[in-house]
Scaffold this motif. Structure first.
Motif, PDB file in Angstrom:
ATOM      1  N   SER A 222     -16.948 -15.967  33.317  1.00 23.05           N
ATOM      2  CA  SER A 222     -15.568 -15.629  33.208  1.00 23.05           C
ATOM      3  C   SER A 222     -14.598 -16.653  33.406  1.00 23.05           C
ATOM      4  CB  SER A 222     -15.189 -14.771  34.471  1.00 23.05           C
ATOM      5  OG  SER A 222     -15.152 -15.219  35.433  1.00 23.05           O
ATOM      6  N   TYR A 223     -13.396 -16.393  33.140  1.00 22.30           N
ATOM      7  CA  TYR A 223     -12.188 -17.484  33.268  1.00 22.30           C
ATOM      8  C   TYR A 223     -12.419 -18.106  34.815  1.00 22.30           C
ATOM      9  CZ  TYR A 223      -7.642 -19.203  34.317  1.00 22.30           C
ATOM     10  OH  TYR A 223      -6.566 -19.794  34.843  1.00 22.30           O
ATOM     11  N   TRP A 224     -12.449 -17.042  35.759  1.00 28.59           N
ATOM     12  CA  TRP A 224     -12.504 -17.526  37.125  1.00 28.59           C
ATOM     13  C   TRP A 224     -13.611 -18.513  37.334  1.00 28.59           C
ATOM     14  CZ3 TRP A 224      -8.514 -17.310  40.093  1.00 28.59           C
ATOM     15  CH2 TRP A 224      -7.541 -16.443  39.674  1.00 28.59           C
ATOM     16  N   GLY A 225     -14.702 -18.097  36.846  1.00 26.15           N
ATOM     17  CA  GLY A 225     -16.034 -18.794  37.162  1.00 26.15           C
ATOM     18  C   GLY A 225     -16.171 -20.240  36.139  1.00 26.15           C
TER      19      GLY A 225
ATOM     20  N   ILE B 107     -26.229 -15.205  44.121  1.00 26.81           N
ATOM     21  CA  ILE B 107     -25.924 -13.786  44.062  1.00 26.81           C
ATOM     22  C   ILE B 107     -25.497 -13.381  42.261  1.00 26.81           C
ATOM     23  CG2 ILE B 107     -24.212 -12.039  44.402  1.00 26.81           C
ATOM     24  CD1 ILE B 107     -23.911 -13.321  47.238  1.00 26.81           C
ATOM     25  N   ILE B 108     -24.850 -14.562  41.779  1.00 23.69           N
ATOM     26  CA  ILE B 108     -24.342 -14.225  40.139  1.00 23.69           C
ATOM     27  C   ILE B 108     -25.682 -14.464  39.502  1.00 23.69           C
ATOM     28  CG2 ILE B 108     -23.203 -15.211  38.327  1.00 23.69           C
ATOM     29  CD1 ILE B 108     -21.614 -13.565  40.347  1.00 23.69           C
ATOM     30  N   SER B 109     -26.558 -15.170  39.616  1.00 22.04           N
ATOM     31  CA  SER B 109     -27.914 -15.723  38.946  1.00 22.04           C
ATOM     32  C   SER B 109     -28.630 -14.229  39.108  1.00 22.04           C
ATOM     33  CB  SER B 109     -28.578 -16.649  39.496  1.00 22.04           C
ATOM     34  OG  SER B 109     -27.814 -17.928  39.124  1.00 22.04           O
ATOM     35  N   GLY B 110     -28.786 -13.649  40.390  1.00 19.66           N
ATOM     36  CA  GLY B 110     -29.454 -12.530  40.454  1.00 19.66           C
ATOM     37  C   GLY B 110     -28.744 -11.083  39.775  1.00 19.66           C
ATOM     38  N   PHE B 111     -27.663 -11.041  39.713  1.00 17.19           N
ATOM     39  CA  PHE B 111     -26.697 -10.069  38.920  1.00 17.19           C
ATOM     40  C   PHE B 111     -27.049 -10.250  37.493  1.00 17.19           C
ATOM     41  CE2 PHE B 111     -22.837  -7.749  38.367  1.00 17.19           C
ATOM     42  CZ  PHE B 111     -23.017  -6.918  39.381  1.00 17.19           C
TER      43      PHE B 111
ATOM     44  N   VAL C 273     -13.312 -15.690  44.763  1.00 16.48           N
ATOM     45  CA  VAL C 273     -12.605 -14.873  43.995  1.00 16.48           C
ATOM     46  C   VAL C 273     -13.580 -14.562  42.618  1.00 16.48           C
ATOM     47  CG1 VAL C 273     -10.628 -14.885  42.278  1.00 16.48           C
ATOM     48  CG2 VAL C 273     -10.266 -15.760  44.765  1.00 16.48           C
ATOM     49  N   SER C 274     -14.052 -15.587  42.113  1.00 18.52           N
ATOM     50  CA  SER C 274     -15.050 -15.528  41.032  1.00 18.52           C
ATOM     51  C   SER C 274     -16.268 -14.587  41.259  1.00 18.52           C
ATOM     52  CB  SER C 274     -15.416 -16.716  40.575  1.00 18.52           C
ATOM     53  OG  SER C 274     -16.129 -17.404  41.131  1.00 18.52           O
TER      54      SER C 274
ATOM     55  N   PHE D 222     -30.782 -20.079  29.174  1.00 14.22           N
ATOM     56  CA  PHE D 222     -31.350 -20.025  30.418  1.00 14.22           C
ATOM     57  C   PHE D 222     -31.146 -21.267  31.284  1.00 14.22           C
ATOM     58  CE2 PHE D 222     -35.004 -21.129  32.829  1.00 14.22           C
ATOM     59  CZ  PHE D 222     -34.946 -20.180  33.971  1.00 14.22           C
ATOM     60  N   MET D 223     -31.411 -22.501  30.470  1.00 12.55           N
ATOM     61  CA  MET D 223     -31.414 -23.759  31.066  1.00 12.55           C
ATOM     62  C   MET D 223     -29.882 -24.411  31.529  1.00 12.55           C
ATOM     63  SD  MET D 223     -34.131 -24.940  32.182  1.00 12.55           S
ATOM     64  CE  MET D 223     -33.673 -26.546  32.792  1.00 12.55           C
ATOM     65  N   ASP D 224     -29.089 -24.062  30.422  1.00 14.14           N
ATOM     66  CA  ASP D 224     -27.538 -24.601  30.677  1.00 14.14           C
ATOM     67  C   ASP D 224     -27.129 -24.193  31.989  1.00 14.14           C
ATOM     68  OD1 ASP D 224     -25.211 -26.282  29.862  1.00 14.14           O
ATOM     69  OD2 ASP D 224     -24.315 -24.064  29.874  1.00 14.14           O
ATOM     70  N   PRO D 225     -26.896 -22.800  32.339  1.00 21.84           N
ATOM     71  CA  PRO D 225     -26.399 -22.636  33.784  1.00 21.84           C
ATOM     72  C   PRO D 225     -27.306 -23.017  35.009  1.00 21.84           C
ATOM     73  CG  PRO D 225     -27.005 -20.514  32.434  1.00 21.84           C
ATOM     74  CD  PRO D 225     -27.262 -21.726  31.644  1.00 21.84           C
ATOM     75  N   LEU D 226     -28.707 -23.135  34.740  1.00 22.81           N
ATOM     76  CA  LEU D 226     -29.530 -23.831  35.695  1.00 22.81           C
ATOM     77  C   LEU D 226     -29.228 -25.166  36.075  1.00 22.81           C
ATOM     78  CD1 LEU D 226     -31.631 -23.074  37.680  1.00 22.81           C
ATOM     79  CD2 LEU D 226     -33.386 -23.627  35.752  1.00 22.81           C
ATOM     80  N   ALA D 227     -29.138 -25.895  34.839  1.00 23.57           N
ATOM     81  CA  ALA D 227     -28.755 -27.327  34.976  1.00 23.57           C
ATOM     82  C   ALA D 227     -27.404 -27.552  35.908  1.00 23.57           C
ATOM     83  CB  ALA D 227     -28.694 -27.860  33.588  1.00 23.57           C
ATOM     84  N   ASP D 228     -26.451 -26.649  35.343  1.00 21.90           N
ATOM     85  CA  ASP D 228     -25.180 -26.912  36.136  1.00 21.90           C
ATOM     86  C   ASP D 228     -25.336 -26.576  37.575  1.00 21.90           C
ATOM     87  OD1 ASP D 228     -24.104 -27.281  33.568  1.00 21.90           O
ATOM     88  OD2 ASP D 228     -23.358 -25.045  33.438  1.00 21.90           O
TER      89      ASP D 228
END
Length: 180
Positions: A120-123, A102-106, A163-164, A65-71
């Protein structure tokens, strides 16, 4: 709390210091260099925490949860500061931050359905370009060739952002169909 989670928390703690050194006018230009150093250290903790967590099987729900939020907090704080400093157009920042929401909601919808959407690679490529772009814009070397480089980074980061987003949506369109 394990080491990867401590690194994630450390990254969040660095954000106000980064913003302070970047925006406080009393440093006569040296604040940008300190802010750049803090941003680089924070970015490197992002690489380190993930590698350590996977290598030593230290993946936790907190870290997921926190790692992507910190980023997102780090990058969004930097982008908003760059708009304030008039180094980045607001419309580009709006697109980049909108993609993150959008990605977080998804991902929340997917998690609610027991599905994990990995980066993903693109992300990952998008994140790397955004971070390089942020560093270049903060350093802002006064040379025409560097300004061309900055402009190229801005538009490459913007294209990779879109693209990502499309890549995530196309690869995970079933998440919306399978929601509870």
């Amino acid at each position: 709390m394990n080491l990867p989670n401590k690194l994630t928390v450390f990254r969040v703690i660095l954000i106000p210091f980064f913003v302070f050194f970047l925006l406080y006018p009393g440093f006569s230009g040296y604040g940008n260099y300190v802010a750049t150093g803090i941003f680089i250290i924070a970015s490197l903790t992002d690489l380190a925490d993930g590698k350590i967590a996977r290598k030593y099987n230290l993946v936790t729900d907190f870290g997921k949860f926190m790692d992507p939020l910190a980023d997102k907090l780090l990058v969004c704080a930097a982008l908003i500061c760059l708009v304030d400093m008039r180094k980045l157009p607001a419309w580009i920042v709006i697109i980049i931050i909108s993609r993150e929401f959008i990605i977080s909601g998804f991902r929340l919808i997917a998690a609610d359905n027991g599905i994990v959407i990995a980066a993903s690679y693109w992300g990952k490529f998008k994140t790397a370009f955004q971070m390089v772009m942020i560093i270049a814009l903060i350093l802002n070397f006064d040379h025409p060739a560097f300004h061309i480089f900055e402009t190229a980074l801005i538009y490459i980061a913007l294209i990779l952002t879109v693209v990502s987003l499309i890549d995530y949506l196309v690869k995970n369109k079933n998440v919306l169909k399978e929601q509870k």
